[in-house]
Enzyme design. Structure first.
Site, PDB file in Angstrom:
ATOM      1  N   GLU A 154     -88.475  21.112  25.266  1.00  0.00           N
ATOM      2  CA  GLU A 154     -87.441  21.292  26.285  1.00  0.00           C
ATOM      3  C   GLU A 154     -86.303  22.199  25.819  1.00  0.00           C
ATOM      4  O   GLU A 154     -85.981  23.198  26.463  1.00  0.00           O
ATOM      5  CB  GLU A 154     -86.907  19.930  26.727  1.00  0.00           C
ATOM      6  CG  GLU A 154     -85.728  19.994  27.680  1.00  0.00           C
ATOM      7  CD  GLU A 154     -86.036  20.729  28.967  1.00  0.00           C
ATOM      8  OE1 GLU A 154     -85.082  21.149  29.650  1.00  0.00           O
ATOM      9  OE2 GLU A 154     -87.224  20.894  29.295  1.00  0.00           O
ATOM     10  N   THR A 155     -85.673  21.863  24.709  1.00  0.00           N
ATOM     11  CA  THR A 155     -84.564  22.680  24.218  1.00  0.00           C
ATOM     12  C   THR A 155     -85.039  24.076  23.843  1.00  0.00           C
ATOM     13  O   THR A 155     -84.380  25.083  24.135  1.00  0.00           O
ATOM     14  CB  THR A 155     -83.905  22.002  23.003  1.00  0.00           C
ATOM     15  OG1 THR A 155     -83.487  20.685  23.371  1.00  0.00           O
ATOM     16  CG2 THR A 155     -82.701  22.791  22.519  1.00  0.00           C
ATOM     17  N   SER A 156     -86.206  24.159  23.191  1.00  0.00           N
ATOM     18  CA  SER A 156     -86.749  25.456  22.775  1.00  0.00           C
ATOM     19  C   SER A 156     -87.096  26.325  23.978  1.00  0.00           C
ATOM     20  O   SER A 156     -86.881  27.541  23.950  1.00  0.00           O
ATOM     21  CB  SER A 156     -87.993  25.240  21.905  1.00  0.00           C
ATOM     22  OG  SER A 156     -87.693  24.452  20.780  1.00  0.00           O
ATOM     23  N   GLU A 178     -96.632  13.042  20.015  1.00  0.00           N
ATOM     24  CA  GLU A 178     -97.465  14.175  19.606  1.00  0.00           C
ATOM     25  C   GLU A 178     -97.730  14.223  18.098  1.00  0.00           C
ATOM     26  O   GLU A 178     -98.553  15.015  17.643  1.00  0.00           O
ATOM     27  CB  GLU A 178     -96.823  15.506  20.064  1.00  0.00           C
ATOM     28  CG  GLU A 178     -95.761  16.082  19.150  1.00  0.00           C
ATOM     29  CD  GLU A 178     -94.381  15.486  19.358  1.00  0.00           C
ATOM     30  OE1 GLU A 178     -93.389  16.147  19.013  1.00  0.00           O
ATOM     31  OE2 GLU A 178     -94.287  14.352  19.862  1.00  0.00           O
ATOM     32  N   CYS A 229     -92.230  10.804  21.032  1.00  0.00           N
ATOM     33  CA  CYS A 229     -92.783  11.780  21.979  1.00  0.00           C
ATOM     34  C   CYS A 229     -94.304  11.840  21.942  1.00  0.00           C
ATOM     35  O   CYS A 229     -94.910  12.597  22.689  1.00  0.00           O
ATOM     36  CB  CYS A 229     -92.199  13.162  21.713  1.00  0.00           C
ATOM     37  SG  CYS A 229     -90.399  13.209  21.857  1.00  0.00           S
ATOM     38  N   ASN A 258     -95.016   9.020  16.990  1.00  0.00           N
ATOM     39  CA  ASN A 258     -93.563   9.062  17.167  1.00  0.00           C
ATOM     40  C   ASN A 258     -93.219   8.817  18.630  1.00  0.00           C
ATOM     41  O   ASN A 258     -94.108   8.590  19.459  1.00  0.00           O
ATOM     42  CB  ASN A 258     -93.019  10.420  16.703  1.00  0.00           C
ATOM     43  CG  ASN A 258     -93.540  11.555  17.571  1.00  0.00           C
ATOM     44  OD1 ASN A 258     -94.682  11.521  18.031  1.00  0.00           O
ATOM     45  ND2 ASN A 258     -92.740  12.568  17.793  1.00  0.00           N
TER      46      ASN A 258
END
Length: 393
Positions: A250-252, A61, A59, A57
């Site tokens: 990041e958001t987490s 991972e 990102c 994908n």
């Protein structure tokens, strides 16, 4: 396929120097940060899947099989094993908040149970995607807060003791998730497409992990993996096809008040932005542990590669592996360094590489207990990226 067309004299070919191609790609990555490298051979070697993995994908991972569809109508059939869209359902564990083995086991269980509920309760606009998702039951549970945990324990990314510490963290993470998936398999049933994986034969990450990782340091394991393997074989597999993927978080991390994923911090305080908000971030316990934190700018590419390789040993999917480099003044990066870094990543079995972050101005902000309001020029310089808001720093 390559050998076939190489030998076919009727097939028009353009021959390219491999070294020049690698340097071109590495320079692009170095100058823009945006060559998302992934090693497709390693993705298909170090995996429980029997089906072929063709891509990752954005990102970098996620490492899951895909298969083409022959007609658009197949996407609306929920009972046919035709093509496959890879769907992975993510969660994260804040390792800096865990206080015991029992707590880790509990958190791992509920992370996978949450993912399970989301897979089965979600609405899929394309029914076939839902069908494959429910049959695979792919999970990707990552780590948050590694830098904070290491600071709390006085460990450093660049030292042998720190590398063993990282090894212990990654092993514990995978062990408890695997036990939790085994328990959920007993309670709810194994993934319907478990036969498309190597789990029923007792596959473990230890079986296919890159052996060069063991040359980084003298690692020791902490859990009885052979006993767990026997339990998995006796159960005919586990609840999920895969369990672990390490995303940027990041958001987490913002929501959890901790550090991003596996990454070292860049500075003790940062202004983080996306399209919607400005967030003033400070490293957890930075006022007390400031000197214990290690800045990403001070960690060589070799040590970052070894960090990811150690974690990849205990990861069935991949890692959003960021790298960091100071380029101050008239400093430059030689092609020999780029090639050496690439070959070391391949040697240690990294499946993927994400952003290349560069520090191009001298100096580093010192810890400020009272973070001032951002000036317009600071906001303009704050890191911003619209490609994947949840993943960018």
């Amino acid at each position: 396929v390559y050998a076939k067309y190489e030998q076919d004299e009727t097939f028009t070919k353009t021959w390219v120097n491999a070294r020049e191609l690698l340097i071109t790609a590495s320079n692009e990555w170095n100058e823009t940060g945006r060559i998302y490298e992934h090693n497709i051979a390693e993705m298909n070697r170090h995996t429980p899947f029997k089906d072929t993995i063709f891509s990752s994908n954005l990102c970098a991972e996620i490492a899951l099989p895909t298969k083409p569809y022959q007609h658009i109508t197949e996407l609306y059939a929920d009972d046919a094993d035709t093509g496959e869209v890879a769907t992975c359902n993510l969660a994260g564990i804040c390792v800096d908040n865990i206080t015991s083995e029992a707590q880790y086991a509990e958190v791992a269980y509920y992370a996978l149970l949450m993912i399970d509920k989301c897979i089965h309760l979600a609405h899929y606009e394309l029914p076939q995607v839902g069908m494959t998702s429910r049959n695979r039951l792919n999970a990707g549970v990552g780590i948050l807060g590694l830098a904070h945990l290491m600071a709390k324990h006085g460990q450093r990314y660049t030292e042998p003791a720190g590398k063993q510490f990282i090894h212990n963290v990654a092993e514990r993470h995978y062990y408890h998730l695997l036990r939790a998936s085994l328990q959920l398999g007993k309670e709810l049933g194994n993934a319907p497409w478990m036969h498309k994986t190597r789990w029923p034969e007792g596959w473990l990450p230890l079986d296919t992990s890159n052996r060069n990782v063991e040359k980084i340091a003298t690692f020791t394991t902490c859990y009885d993996w052979e006993a767990l393997r026997s339990e998995i074989v006796a159960n005919g597999g586990i609840r999920n096809s895969v369990l672990v993927a390490h995303m940027p978080t990041e958001t987490s991390a913002n929501a959890s008040g901790t550090t991003n994923g596996l990454y070292p911090i860049r500075e003790l305080t940062l202004i983080k932005t996306d399209n919607h908000r400005v967030n003033y971030w400070a490293a957890p316990d930075g006022d007390r542990l400031g000197e214990a934190y290690q800045s990403a700018w001070d960690i060589p590419a070799k040590d970052m590669t070894e960090l990811y390789a150690i974690v990849q040993k205990w990861t069935d999917q991949g890692i959003s592996a960021d790298f960091y480099r100071k380029v101050i003044g008239d400093a430059s990066i030689e092609s020999t360094e780029l090639i050496s870094d690439y070959l070391y990543r391949v040697k240690l079995g990294l499946k993927s590489k994400y952003y290349m972050n560069q520090k191009t101005s001298a100096g580093m902000r010192q810890l400020e207990l009272n973070i001032p309001k951002a000036r317009p020029e600071e906001l303009a310089a704050a890191e911003h990226d619209s490609d994947c808001e949840a993943c960018t720093l």
